[in-house]
Structure formats: C-alpha cells, structure tokens
Design a protein around this motif. Structure first.
Motif, PDB file in Angstrom:
ATOM      1  N   PRO A 257       0.832  -1.270   0.083  1.00 42.35           N
ATOM      2  CA  PRO A 257      -0.112  -0.110  -0.091  1.00 42.35           C
ATOM      3  C   PRO A 257       0.933   1.184   0.064  1.00 42.35           C
ATOM      4  N   ALA A 258       0.344   2.373  -0.579  1.00 41.76           N
ATOM      5  CA  ALA A 258       0.978   3.658  -0.774  1.00 41.76           C
ATOM      6  C   ALA A 258       1.063   4.302   0.650  1.00 41.76           C
ATOM      7  N   GLU A 259       1.859   3.853   1.651  1.00 40.89           N
ATOM      8  CA  GLU A 259       1.815   4.445   2.874  1.00 40.89           C
ATOM      9  C   GLU A 259       3.562   4.503   2.945  1.00 40.89           C
ATOM     10  N   GLY A 260       3.764   5.403   3.417  1.00 37.84           N
ATOM     11  CA  GLY A 260       5.259   5.899   3.673  1.00 37.84           C
ATOM     12  C   GLY A 260       6.123   5.019   4.246  1.00 37.84           C
ATOM     13  N   ALA A 261       5.668   4.354   5.644  1.00 30.86           N
ATOM     14  CA  ALA A 261       6.674   3.471   6.230  1.00 30.86           C
ATOM     15  C   ALA A 261       6.647   1.973   5.665  1.00 30.86           C
ATOM     16  N   LEU A 262       5.749   1.698   4.741  1.00 28.40           N
ATOM     17  CA  LEU A 262       5.627   0.368   4.384  1.00 28.40           C
ATOM     18  C   LEU A 262       6.599   0.555   2.749  1.00 28.40           C
ATOM     19  N   ARG A 263       6.501   1.670   2.090  1.00 26.59           N
ATOM     20  CA  ARG A 263       7.446   1.739   0.789  1.00 26.59           C
ATOM     21  C   ARG A 263       8.709   2.054   1.100  1.00 26.59           C
ATOM     22  N   TRP A 264       9.006   2.799   2.236  1.00 26.30           N
ATOM     23  CA  TRP A 264      10.541   2.892   2.756  1.00 26.30           C
ATOM     24  C   TRP A 264      10.913   1.655   3.057  1.00 26.30           C
ATOM     25  N   ALA A 265      10.289   0.824   3.844  1.00 22.27           N
ATOM     26  CA  ALA A 265      10.660  -0.703   4.087  1.00 22.27           C
ATOM     27  C   ALA A 265      10.975  -1.544   2.997  1.00 22.27           C
ATOM     28  N   MET A 266       9.978  -1.345   1.895  1.00 17.85           N
ATOM     29  CA  MET A 266      10.496  -2.269   0.985  1.00 17.85           C
ATOM     30  C   MET A 266      11.664  -1.727   0.288  1.00 17.85           C
ATOM     31  N   LEU A 267      11.740  -0.414   0.147  1.00 18.42           N
ATOM     32  CA  LEU A 267      13.137  -0.001  -0.518  1.00 18.42           C
ATOM     33  C   LEU A 267      14.411  -0.451   0.046  1.00 18.42           C
ATOM     34  N   LEU A 268      14.255  -0.392   1.553  1.00 22.55           N
ATOM     35  CA  LEU A 268      15.276  -0.660   2.294  1.00 22.55           C
ATOM     36  C   LEU A 268      15.504  -2.168   2.702  1.00 22.55           C
ATOM     37  N   HIS A 269      14.660  -2.984   2.637  1.00 21.88           N
ATOM     38  CA  HIS A 269      14.639  -4.262   3.212  1.00 21.88           C
ATOM     39  C   HIS A 269      15.915  -5.153   2.826  1.00 21.88           C
ATOM     40  N   PRO A 291      19.284  -9.183   6.867  1.00 24.40           N
ATOM     41  CA  PRO A 291      18.273  -8.453   7.622  1.00 24.40           C
ATOM     42  C   PRO A 291      18.968  -7.587   8.590  1.00 24.40           C
ATOM     43  N   LYS A 292      19.891  -8.074   9.322  1.00 21.31           N
ATOM     44  CA  LYS A 292      20.693  -7.177  10.260  1.00 21.31           C
ATOM     45  C   LYS A 292      21.388  -5.995   9.735  1.00 21.31           C
ATOM     46  N   GLU A 320      14.175  -5.281   9.688  1.00 23.73           N
ATOM     47  CA  GLU A 320      14.860  -6.357  10.318  1.00 23.73           C
ATOM     48  C   GLU A 320      14.155  -7.646  10.404  1.00 23.73           C
ATOM     49  N   GLN A 321      12.904  -7.694  10.524  1.00 25.30           N
ATOM     50  CA  GLN A 321      11.920  -8.831  10.472  1.00 25.30           C
ATOM     51  C   GLN A 321      11.225  -9.423   9.328  1.00 25.30           C
ATOM     52  N   HIS A 322      11.700  -8.573   8.201  1.00 27.82           N
ATOM     53  CA  HIS A 322      10.871  -8.976   6.997  1.00 27.82           C
ATOM     54  C   HIS A 322      11.202 -10.370   6.554  1.00 27.82           C
ATOM     55  N   ASP A 323      12.159 -10.783   6.982  1.00 24.80           N
ATOM     56  CA  ASP A 323      12.587 -12.695   6.512  1.00 24.80           C
ATOM     57  C   ASP A 323      11.916 -13.399   7.664  1.00 24.80           C
ATOM     58  N   ARG A 324      11.404 -13.035   8.801  1.00 19.81           N
ATOM     59  CA  ARG A 324      11.227 -13.799   9.731  1.00 19.81           C
ATOM     60  C   ARG A 324       9.886 -14.399   9.435  1.00 19.81           C
TER      61      ARG A 324
END
Length: 445
Positions: A257-269, A291-292, A320-324
């Motif tokens: 979804p086009a929400e800042g936190a989610l899209r930043w997370a996907m850019l940096l994950h 992830p670390k 950090e937890q995207h892969d857990r």
C-alpha cells in the motif's frame, strides 16, 4: 475551464476592485486542468506587499513571507497564499533566492517557475495565461523545465527531486534536455536540507508510477541515498529471485500500500544484501545475515533524513523482521501477535507479500501469506488473549495466593505463555488453578 472556489474568487475580486491584476497560479491550475482536486490555492498579484495589507486590512493574515512579497490570507475555506508578481534574484545557497524584485505582469512572474506545467495562471475573466505551452505538456504528459533547465536546477536543486516525484506521482516523462540537466546538476543536492529530501523521496515512493520512476532515475535516488548504490546491478544468482537487488526492491515497493513506512521498508529491506553476498560452489548466491545489515543501513538513513523516533522504530522493525516467519499455526501466530501487536503484524504481512511478488519466482509464497492472513482474522475473531492486560487475573490475584515481589510478574508471564500456547483457557478459575499447581510443584522441589 476552471471553476475557482469561492474564497479564491473573492480574494481575486477584492484585489482587482482595488486596481490590482490578480491570477490563480501554479500547482492549483495544473491540478484543475488535469482533473484533480488541488490541495491548496495560490494567487499572484500586481499589488505590492503594503497594498495587499491595505486590501485585506481587518482580515486574518500571516505576514511572515512579506519580505519576499507573500501574504497568507486565512479564510474559513482554507489559507490563500498571495504573492506579488516577482522575479527571483541569485540563489547563492542553491535553494532560496537571495532577494526578489517585483515585476509588472504575470508573464514575467511565470518565468521564475520550475516546470512548464506549473507555469500557468488562470483568471475567471481572462482565462488561461500559458506563455510556456504548459497545457500542451500537461496533455502530452511531459515534464519540461521553464527556459534553461540547468539554470532552474542551479537555482534550486530540490527541483531535481521534485521532477522525480512528479514522474512517480503523475506518470509524466521528463523531457530529454530537462532530464540531462537533472543529472548534470545532481551534485547540488548535497546542499538540500535532510527534511526536504525525505519529503520528496516519500512522495516519490508513494507515487502510482513509482516502479518506473525508480528504475529510470536510480542514479538520482542513490545520489541522496548513497548507501543504496551497491544494490544497483547486484545480481542475486539465486533460484528464488529473477531480478537484481535494486529491481527486486523497486518491484516490491510497488506491491505494498502507498503508505510511507511500508514503501520505505520495501526500498530498504534488502539494502544489506550486497555486503552479505556469498556464492557457493554451485554458483548460487546467498545473503546470510542481510536483515541485520539492512537494519543498520535503514537506521543510518532514517537518522540522517531525520525521521521521527516513531517512524524510525516502525521502519527498523519491518526491515529487520521482513524475513522472519509470521507463524504457520495458531500457536506461533498468537506468539508473534503478542510480541509485536496487530498493527505491526499486518505491516509485516504486507511487507512479506510485497517481497514475495517482487521475487517474481514463487507465486505459491503469496498464497501461503494469504492463508496466514486468513488465520490472523480467525485468531482475532476469537478475541484471543495476547498480553498481560488481557489475562483474566492480575497482580492482586497473585498476591492473594501468597506471591510477592518478582514472583508475581514471573507467574503472570508463565500464565500468559500457557494461554498463548493453547494449554490453558483464559478464565479466572483456570488461571488460578494453574498458578496454585505451579506453586505447589515449586514448593515440593
């Protein structure tokens, strides 16, 4: 062609009744012409600052921008920013004009604007003023600098990031000479305040056409996020991934979804992957511990761009937890919910879906996540106990059993663990009975 809102029309009428030519200008005109609702309305006028003050004497106004010719009129329908026709002086800091000089007409004022689609003005009687053919560019979906593009980006380097944001939000193609000038002047972005960089990048990430924009202007994005440069062209050499690290991340950005936190997370994950890459004897790439490292990179970026503490904490958890695993049974799912709460659990579910789609290899992974989402709904519908405050007993009950000090908290934690594992119903009687049994067991030992 444009139906002015009442508060803007009234302000224009008051200024023109006093003898000062006045137009709606800039983004509000652009948005109306493309069929969108403007966020706010700006006017430009022949009235000098002191003349605007006289026209709106007795009204609620903000005068902080008067030295640059801007007065903000506060109305019941929203603020109106009204600026004297002006030309900007030199930009020694690469961001703000050192001074301004007032000019006699709207055409001269439009010459200082950044892009042709924003260099248009509208008057309820005189219609559209469009000296740079911005309407043609708007209809063609083209973003073109007004006049000399190098001069526009030298004046204000933030316009480089604004161009990328417009490409992402509106789907516009940046005209060839304008794009070339953006790249020639990209080093000037070093002088832009971190907050402004963050705002423009967040707007870019939340755009409808973000994937195309990030692929086309990766060099500009990594100019302000140099930590991400190693992602571009970093091949994954892994059967789980079709794309290099950058393209995978870009595709994942567009899947949440086009929400800042989610899209930043996907850019940096996966930003830590290049530093963690190893290749085994079979030529397969691995990224152990990424992830670390990605979290460390995300924290560095968040601090530099001055994210709030709340925004930073949310971003770092997701990276950090995207892969857990989230839990493939009710017991594990309840435990994850207890650890991070429903809101972050749903965030991670969205992140993992985006990650899976961005891999481009295993659609069954998305199906599994949809099953997790169904399981989540079922657990929440049961109104399951997920925290100490939801337990049917409390510290007073433990003290009544004879416990004191740290033993009270230890027993409550044990009770919650038993409830989360499905070993115990969350009822007052069952919890007390379990606590008594544990106390007797401990006493016997």
């Amino acid at each position: 062609m444009i139906d002015l809102p009442a508060h803007a029309a009234r302000a224009i009428a008051r200024l023109e009744d006093a003898g000062y030519e006045t137009w709606a200008v800039g983004g509000c005109v652009r948005d109306c012409l493309r069929g969108a609702q403007p966020h706010d309305w700006d006017l430009c006028t022949a009235a000098k600052p002191e003349q605007m003050q006289a026209v709106f004497a007795g009204e609620r106004v903000l005068e902080a921008g008067l030295k640059h010719g801007t007065l903000t009129l506060l109305t019941a329908d929203g603020p109106l920013e009204i600026t004297t026709f002006r030309a900007d002086g030199s930009y020694s800091d690469g961001r703000h004009p050192d001074g301004v000089r007032f000019v006699p007409d709207v055409t001269a004022d439009l010459a200082r604007r950044d892009f042709t689609v924003g260099a248009m003005a509208w008057h309820p009687d005189r219609g559209l003023c469009d000296p740079y053919r911005g309407l043609d560019d708007l209809q063609d979906g083209v973003l073109r600098a007004v006049g000399d593009p190098d001069a526009r980006f030298t004046e204000d380097a933030l316009r480089i990031l604004r161009a990328v944001r417009f490409a992402s939000q509106l789907g516009f193609a940046v005209e060839e000479e304008t794009a070339a000038a953006m790249r020639r002047q990209v080093s000037r972005l070093d002088c832009i305040a971190a907050e402004r960089v963050r705002e423009e990048l967040t707007g870019t990430l939340c755009g409808r056409f973000v994937q195309r924009a990030l692929m086309q202007y990766a060099d500009i994005v990594v100019a302000v996020l140099p930590e991400l440069a190693p992602m571009v062209g970093c091949q994954q050499q892994n059967p789980h991934h079709r794309f290099d690290v950058w393209e995978h991340s870009v595709r994942a950005v567009g899947q949440v979804p086009a929400e800042g936190a989610l899209r930043w997370a996907m850019l940096l994950h996966d930003s830590g992957k290049p530093a963690c890459k190893t290749v085994d004897e079979q030529g397969v790439g691995h990224f152990y511990g990424h992830p670390k490292v990605s979290r460390e990179i995300a924290e560095q970026i968040a601090r530099r761009l001055r994210f709030s503490n709340e925004q930073t904490d949310r971003l770092l958890l997701l990276v950090e937890q995207h892969d857990r695993p989230l839990g493939d049974n009710d017991k594990l799912l309840r435990r994850r919910l207890a650890q991070i709460g429903e809101a972050r659990f749903r965030d991670l579910l969205a992140v993992k879906k985006g990650d899976a789609v961005g891999q481009g290899t295993h659609p069954d992974n998305v199906a599994q996540l949809c099953e997790t989402e169904r399981r989540l709904a079922a657990v929440l519908a049961q109104d399951a106990c997920l925290s100490l405050r939801q337990l049917a007993v409390n510290g007073n009950d433990m003290q009544a059993l004879g416990l004191s000090g740290p033993a009270v908290g230890d027993m409550l934690d044990a009770l919650l663990d038993a409830v989360l594992d499905g070993e115990l119903d969350n009822t007052h009687e069952a919890l007390l009975a379990y606590a008594r049994a544990r106390m007797e067991e401990t006493h016997d030992q």
